[in-house]
Design a protein around this motif. Structure first.
Motif, PDB file in Angstrom:
ATOM      1  N   HIS A   1      52.952 -12.053   0.232  1.00 58.61           N
ATOM      2  CA  HIS A   1      54.328 -11.576   0.414  1.00 58.61           C
ATOM      3  C   HIS A   1      54.654 -11.266   1.874  1.00 58.61           C
ATOM      4  O   HIS A   1      55.825 -11.044   2.201  1.00 58.61           O
ATOM      5  CB  HIS A   1      54.546 -10.308  -0.420  1.00 58.61           C
ATOM      6  N   TYR A   2      53.647 -11.262   2.740  1.00 56.36           N
ATOM      7  CA  TYR A   2      53.861 -10.798   4.111  1.00 56.36           C
ATOM      8  C   TYR A   2      53.729 -11.906   5.153  1.00 56.36           C
ATOM      9  O   TYR A   2      53.766 -11.646   6.342  1.00 56.36           O
ATOM     10  CB  TYR A   2      52.870  -9.660   4.413  1.00 56.36           C
ATOM     11  N   ASN A   3      53.581 -13.133   4.698  1.00 54.76           N
ATOM     12  CA  ASN A   3      53.504 -14.270   5.618  1.00 54.76           C
ATOM     13  C   ASN A   3      54.564 -15.289   5.222  1.00 54.76           C
ATOM     14  O   ASN A   3      54.387 -16.033   4.252  1.00 54.76           O
ATOM     15  CB  ASN A   3      52.110 -14.900   5.573  1.00 54.76           C
ATOM     16  N   PRO A   4      55.675 -15.351   5.942  1.00 51.64           N
ATOM     17  CA  PRO A   4      56.768 -16.274   5.573  1.00 51.64           C
ATOM     18  C   PRO A   4      56.374 -17.743   5.680  1.00 51.64           C
ATOM     19  O   PRO A   4      57.063 -18.601   5.122  1.00 51.64           O
ATOM     20  CB  PRO A   4      57.874 -15.922   6.572  1.00 51.64           C
ATOM     21  N   LEU A   5      55.270 -18.031   6.377  1.00 48.78           N
ATOM     22  CA  LEU A   5      54.827 -19.417   6.525  1.00 48.78           C
ATOM     23  C   LEU A   5      53.921 -19.865   5.389  1.00 48.78           C
ATOM     24  O   LEU A   5      53.567 -21.040   5.313  1.00 48.78           O
ATOM     25  CB  LEU A   5      54.099 -19.581   7.868  1.00 48.78           C
ATOM     26  N   ASP A   6      53.527 -18.935   4.551  1.00 45.17           N
ATOM     27  CA  ASP A   6      52.628 -19.254   3.432  1.00 45.17           C
ATOM     28  C   ASP A   6      53.461 -19.383   2.162  1.00 45.17           C
ATOM     29  O   ASP A   6      53.993 -18.396   1.646  1.00 45.17           O
ATOM     30  CB  ASP A   6      51.586 -18.148   3.264  1.00 45.17           C
ATOM     31  N   SER A   7      53.586 -20.583   1.657  1.00 43.52           N
ATOM     32  CA  SER A   7      54.426 -20.837   0.475  1.00 43.52           C
ATOM     33  C   SER A   7      53.605 -20.972  -0.807  1.00 43.52           C
ATOM     34  O   SER A   7      54.147 -21.344  -1.851  1.00 43.52           O
ATOM     35  CB  SER A   7      55.243 -22.118   0.682  1.00 43.52           C
ATOM     36  N   ARG A   8      52.326 -20.678  -0.745  1.00 37.68           N
ATOM     37  CA  ARG A   8      51.482 -20.827  -1.925  1.00 37.68           C
ATOM     38  C   ARG A   8      51.876 -19.816  -3.012  1.00 37.68           C
ATOM     39  O   ARG A   8      52.330 -18.711  -2.722  1.00 37.68           O
ATOM     40  CB  ARG A   8      50.008 -20.644  -1.561  1.00 37.68           C
TER      41      ARG A   8
ATOM     42  N   ASP B   1      54.296  -7.665  -5.783  1.00 35.62           N
ATOM     43  CA  ASP B   1      54.391  -8.424  -7.034  1.00 35.62           C
ATOM     44  C   ASP B   1      55.370  -7.753  -7.984  1.00 35.62           C
ATOM     45  O   ASP B   1      56.182  -8.416  -8.653  1.00 35.62           O
ATOM     46  CB  ASP B   1      53.019  -8.509  -7.711  1.00 35.62           C
ATOM     47  N   LEU B   2      55.306  -6.433  -8.053  1.00 30.61           N
ATOM     48  CA  LEU B   2      56.190  -5.683  -8.949  1.00 30.61           C
ATOM     49  C   LEU B   2      57.656  -5.829  -8.539  1.00 30.61           C
ATOM     50  O   LEU B   2      58.545  -5.919  -9.386  1.00 30.61           O
ATOM     51  CB  LEU B   2      55.796  -4.209  -8.974  1.00 30.61           C
ATOM     52  N   VAL B   3      57.888  -5.870  -7.241  1.00 29.86           N
ATOM     53  CA  VAL B   3      59.261  -6.001  -6.732  1.00 29.86           C
ATOM     54  C   VAL B   3      59.861  -7.334  -7.173  1.00 29.86           C
ATOM     55  O   VAL B   3      60.972  -7.385  -7.731  1.00 29.86           O
ATOM     56  CB  VAL B   3      59.285  -5.882  -5.195  1.00 29.86           C
ATOM     57  N   THR B   4      59.132  -8.422  -6.934  1.00 25.95           N
ATOM     58  CA  THR B   4      59.668  -9.743  -7.284  1.00 25.95           C
ATOM     59  C   THR B   4      59.741  -9.935  -8.798  1.00 25.95           C
ATOM     60  O   THR B   4      60.666 -10.583  -9.312  1.00 25.95           O
ATOM     61  CB  THR B   4      58.819 -10.861  -6.660  1.00 25.95           C
ATOM     62  N   PHE B   5      58.788  -9.355  -9.516  1.00 23.09           N
ATOM     63  CA  PHE B   5      58.827  -9.466 -10.974  1.00 23.09           C
ATOM     64  C   PHE B   5      60.019  -8.697 -11.548  1.00 23.09           C
ATOM     65  O   PHE B   5      60.668  -9.152 -12.507  1.00 23.09           O
ATOM     66  CB  PHE B   5      57.528  -8.958 -11.577  1.00 23.09           C
ATOM     67  N   ARG B   6      60.325  -7.562 -10.997  1.00 23.82           N
ATOM     68  CA  ARG B   6      61.480  -6.791 -11.457  1.00 23.82           C
ATOM     69  C   ARG B   6      62.757  -7.619 -11.311  1.00 23.82           C
ATOM     70  O   ARG B   6      63.609  -7.657 -12.213  1.00 23.82           O
ATOM     71  CB  ARG B   6      61.600  -5.492 -10.656  1.00 23.82           C
TER      72      ARG B   6
ATOM     73  N   GLN C   1      48.923  -3.255  -1.716  1.00 23.13           N
ATOM     74  CA  GLN C   1      50.211  -3.581  -1.094  1.00 23.13           C
ATOM     75  C   GLN C   1      50.781  -4.871  -1.675  1.00 23.13           C
ATOM     76  O   GLN C   1      51.977  -4.947  -1.999  1.00 23.13           O
ATOM     77  CB  GLN C   1      50.040  -3.699   0.422  1.00 23.13           C
ATOM     78  N   GLN C   2      49.934  -5.896  -1.798  1.00 24.02           N
ATOM     79  CA  GLN C   2      50.396  -7.145  -2.407  1.00 24.02           C
ATOM     80  C   GLN C   2      50.784  -6.918  -3.860  1.00 24.02           C
ATOM     81  O   GLN C   2      51.768  -7.495  -4.354  1.00 24.02           O
ATOM     82  CB  GLN C   2      49.295  -8.212  -2.325  1.00 24.02           C
ATOM     83  N   ALA C   3      50.033  -6.051  -4.559  1.00 23.59           N
ATOM     84  CA  ALA C   3      50.327  -5.776  -5.963  1.00 23.59           C
ATOM     85  C   ALA C   3      51.695  -5.112  -6.128  1.00 23.59           C
ATOM     86  O   ALA C   3      52.444  -5.430  -7.060  1.00 23.59           O
ATOM     87  CB  ALA C   3      49.236  -4.896  -6.564  1.00 23.59           C
TER      88      ALA C   3
ATOM     89  N   HIS D   1      54.014 -14.725 -21.284  1.00 20.89           N
ATOM     90  CA  HIS D   1      54.904 -15.486 -20.428  1.00 20.89           C
ATOM     91  C   HIS D   1      54.218 -15.558 -19.071  1.00 20.89           C
ATOM     92  O   HIS D   1      53.322 -14.767 -18.762  1.00 20.89           O
ATOM     93  CB  HIS D   1      56.262 -14.802 -20.283  1.00 20.89           C
ATOM     94  N   TYR D   2      54.651 -16.503 -18.259  1.00 23.00           N
ATOM     95  CA  TYR D   2      54.066 -16.622 -16.920  1.00 23.00           C
ATOM     96  C   TYR D   2      55.170 -16.709 -15.884  1.00 23.00           C
ATOM     97  O   TYR D   2      56.186 -17.383 -16.089  1.00 23.00           O
ATOM     98  CB  TYR D   2      53.129 -17.833 -16.844  1.00 23.00           C
ATOM     99  N   PHE D   3      54.933 -16.017 -14.807  1.00 24.49           N
ATOM    100  CA  PHE D   3      55.906 -15.909 -13.725  1.00 24.49           C
ATOM    101  C   PHE D   3      55.279 -16.480 -12.459  1.00 24.49           C
ATOM    102  O   PHE D   3      54.128 -16.185 -12.124  1.00 24.49           O
ATOM    103  CB  PHE D   3      56.260 -14.420 -13.531  1.00 24.49           C
ATOM    104  N   THR D   4      56.023 -17.321 -11.756  1.00 22.75           N
ATOM    105  CA  THR D   4      55.518 -17.904 -10.508  1.00 22.75           C
ATOM    106  C   THR D   4      55.630 -16.866  -9.394  1.00 22.75           C
ATOM    107  O   THR D   4      56.732 -16.510  -8.975  1.00 22.75           O
ATOM    108  CB  THR D   4      56.298 -19.176 -10.140  1.00 22.75           C
ATOM    109  N   GLN D   5      54.475 -16.413  -8.945  1.00 26.15           N
ATOM    110  CA  GLN D   5      54.400 -15.320  -7.979  1.00 26.15           C
ATOM    111  C   GLN D   5      53.918 -15.830  -6.618  1.00 26.15           C
ATOM    112  O   GLN D   5      53.075 -16.727  -6.546  1.00 26.15           O
ATOM    113  CB  GLN D   5      53.432 -14.254  -8.493  1.00 26.15           C
ATOM    114  N   LYS D   6      54.448 -15.259  -5.554  1.00 20.60           N
ATOM    115  CA  LYS D   6      53.981 -15.608  -4.206  1.00 20.60           C
ATOM    116  C   LYS D   6      52.571 -15.085  -3.999  1.00 20.60           C
ATOM    117  O   LYS D   6      52.244 -13.975  -4.418  1.00 20.60           O
ATOM    118  CB  LYS D   6      54.895 -15.009  -3.146  1.00 20.60           C
ATOM    119  N   LEU D   7      51.754 -15.876  -3.324  1.00 20.20           N
ATOM    120  CA  LEU D   7      50.394 -15.432  -3.028  1.00 20.20           C
ATOM    121  C   LEU D   7      50.392 -14.369  -1.943  1.00 20.20           C
ATOM    122  O   LEU D   7      49.730 -13.334  -2.066  1.00 20.20           O
ATOM    123  CB  LEU D   7      49.533 -16.628  -2.597  1.00 20.20           C
TER     124      LEU D   7
END
Length: 591
Positions: free
Chosen positions: A186-193, A277-282, A272-274, A178-184
């Motif tokens: 997590h610490y820059n609110p202006l980066d929506s990639r 990733d776990l937080v949003t995936f949970r 830290q980014q990894a 499965h694939y999950f759309t993850q933020k590139l």
């Protein structure tokens, strides 16, 4: 073919053919009719020799001919055996996961049959050529070499690899992936990639109300972790758990910018980014599977992913109730000399004198051109060792293999035991040393940064080391088992050559953020082997045992051993550790 090329003399052509391995030579028993190839008919008597095998045209029996060519073709044969072994392992794993009475279980069974067909066709066509060519009177005596043995050519090895890739691809598309759309970022609110992050789900043993087993991955593709570390799937039956596992960013199929990688697009690869990733995936898993707030979450990780699991529990205790942290280096360190000190201590008790003899002989030979040429032959190096940098890379790679046999002293292969047994029996220590280490990389070893760290994902873990953790392992001063010239300067040069710039590991910053070993651990069971070097950076002090944390050690196997299943070969210490993990999970999910 041009007229120029066609003017090559027959003697030159013949010489070129004879220089090739047997199964690459042209079949002179084929003649052409109107552009079509047709097998010449032979009228020769098929005779049995004294060994009971059919004789070939030159009077040699099939076994003699096989043995004559075995040495020059051993690498290809080995690769094919390994390819079959890997595919068979996959198929056994598929069978294990199809044990389900659910609709999804039936679908998985059909997928398994679909995957089995191309493998079976390829396998039995090969066996037909090999076996019939040796023993069937209806086949020409040379059939084995003109047809069956040609299946071991590089083209068919590639086909075998393609088949293996195909099975993995279908497995991913039809079965688990499965694939999950993850933020590139997590610490820059202006980066929506965003990027697509791969994950697997195993729900065959899940019952509503059961816990969520959160398998945390590290510095390998998700398939490697999923196939290798079976403990969460095994224990899911005991706890009616739903098992999910997400691939670490920048590994496997979860690469934000694609390939090739470079320092600019690796900026978002860090622990830290990894964790974020776990937080949003949970959150995604809880929503998708309608899990209630009361659902217990237990995490699994080993090695780097074991450190991630401990950090996840420490940084986000409200999101995960407990974790298993195995062989986990929770403390970053720049000068990790003690790693090699422990390796030497273990080798000393097994085959230390033999290793010293081999290393000192190699050190002497590397000082001369003729000696380096001989080293190239012994260790199966692709090209001449003709620069100081290649000498350094050679020393580093040899030392790395010494580290691996100690680190992964696990059943069923027991690499340290086999390594030392062979070396101790050998009359020529260096020759045997080269043969033993040559099997680690199969084909010849290319001593270049481009070959060792291609920009296709192979450099990602070294980026994390160079930027966050270091874990650099200089040779201890005075060591006779390891080459002295591998020091911190070597690692600086290596990193600069890999990434094209100097990078200073942020070791202090990493330990300041995660706490190193000085953390008030809670809800974690640390499990380590005291005879493998990564335990030195983990938690092994049993005086810390309390209601909050449990520390388990073993000394009869190596790195991450409890994460695997070894059946009857399970060492007692590892078996005891697995039981304690299961008991700890029961305590966490039922409190």
């Amino acid at each position: 073919m041009s007229s120029t090329s066609s003017s090559t003399t027959s003697s030159e052509s013949s010489s070129e053919e004879l220089s090739k391995p047997l199964f690459f030579q042209k079949n002179n028993d084929v003649e052409e009719y109107n552009g079509k190839k047709k097998k010449k008919k032979k009228n020769k008597k098929k005779n049995l020799n004294n060994n009971g095998f059919y004789e070939l045209n030159n009077g040699k029996d099939i076994v003699t001919k096989i043995c004559e060519n075995l040495n020059e073709n051993i690498t290809i044969i080995f690769q094919m055996i390994m390819g079959y072994g890997d595919m068979i392992t996959d198929l056994i794993f598929f069978i294990f996961l199809t044990k389900s009475s659910s609709v999804e279980g039936y679908f998985k069974t059909l997928s398994f049959i679909f995957l089995l067909l191309p493998f079976a066709i390829f396998f039995f066509s090969t066996m037909k050529s090999l076996i019939f060519g040796m023993f069937d009177k209806e086949y020409d005596d040379d059939y084995f070499f003109n047809n069956g043995y040609k299946l071991l050519s590089s083209k068919n090895i590639a086909n075998s690899g393609a088949l293996f890739f195909f099975t993995h691809l279908i497995w991913s598309l039809l079965w688990f992936a499965h694939y999950f759309t993850q933020k590139l970022d997590h610490y820059n609110p202006l980066d929506s990639r965003t990027f697509q992050q791969k994950y697997y789900v195993f729900d065959d043993n899940y019952k509503p109300g059961g816990p969520l087993f959160f398998v945390i991955n590290g510095e390998d593709p998700l398939d490697v972790f999923w196939e290798t570390y079976g403990l969460p799937m095994e224990l899911s039956a005991n706890h009616s758990a739903l098992v999910v596992s997400i691939e670490h960013r920048y590994y496997g199929d979860s690469v934000p910018f694609g390939f090739p990688l470079n320092p600019d697009n690796l900026a978002y690869l860090n622990a830290q980014q990894a964790l974020s990733d776990l937080v949003t995936f949970r959150e995604h898993v809880f929503t998708k599977y309608s899990l209630g707030k009361e659902t217990k979450v237990f995490g699994f990780g080993c090695s780097y992913s074991g450190a991630l699991s401990a950090w996840f529990r420490t940084k986000f205790p409200h999101l995960i109730d407990g974790v298993f942290s195995g062989s986990s280096p929770v403390e970053a360190v720049l000068n990790y000399t003690s790693f090699n000190t422990l390796v030497e201590n273990v080798l000393e008790g097994s085959c230390g004198d033999s290793v010293v003899t081999a290393v000192q002989q190699a050190e002497t030979m590397l000082a001369t051109e003729n000696g380096r040429a001989e080293i190239q032959r012994m260790f199966n190096i692709c090209s001449p060792i003709d620069t100081d940098w290649k000498v350094q890379l050679f020393k580093w790679q040899v030392r790395y293999q010494n580290q691996l046999v100690v680190q992964y002293q696990n059943p069923p292969n027991w690499p340290l035991t086999n390594f030392c047994n062979s070396l101790e029996k050998a009359s020529d220590k260096l020759e045997t040393y080269g043969e033993l280490l040559g099997w680690w990389h199969g084909a010849c070893l290319e001593l270049s940064v481009d070959a060792l760290f291609p920009p296709d994902g192979s450099c990602t873990w070294y980026w994390q080391k160079a930027s966050e953790f270091a874990y650099y392992k200089p040779t201890p001063v005075g060591s006779k088992m390891m080459f002295q010239s591998i020091d911190l300067d070597f690692y600086d040069k290596l990193v600069q050559k890999i990434f094209g710039k100097k990078i200073t590991p942020q070791v202090q910053e990493t330990n300041r953020y995660f706490g190193g070993k000085n953390v008030d651990w809670n809800g974690i069971i640390f499990v380590n082997s005291v005879v493998e070097p990564w335990s030195l950076l983990s938690i092994t002090d049993k005086s810390l045992n309390s209601d909050k944390v449990q520390v388990v050690t073993y000394d009869d196997a190596g790195h991450c051993a409890p994460y695997h299943y070894y059946g009857s070969q399970m060492p007692e210490g590892v078996l005891n550790a697995r039981k304690k993990i299961d008991e700890y999970i029961y305590k966490i999910v039922n409190q």
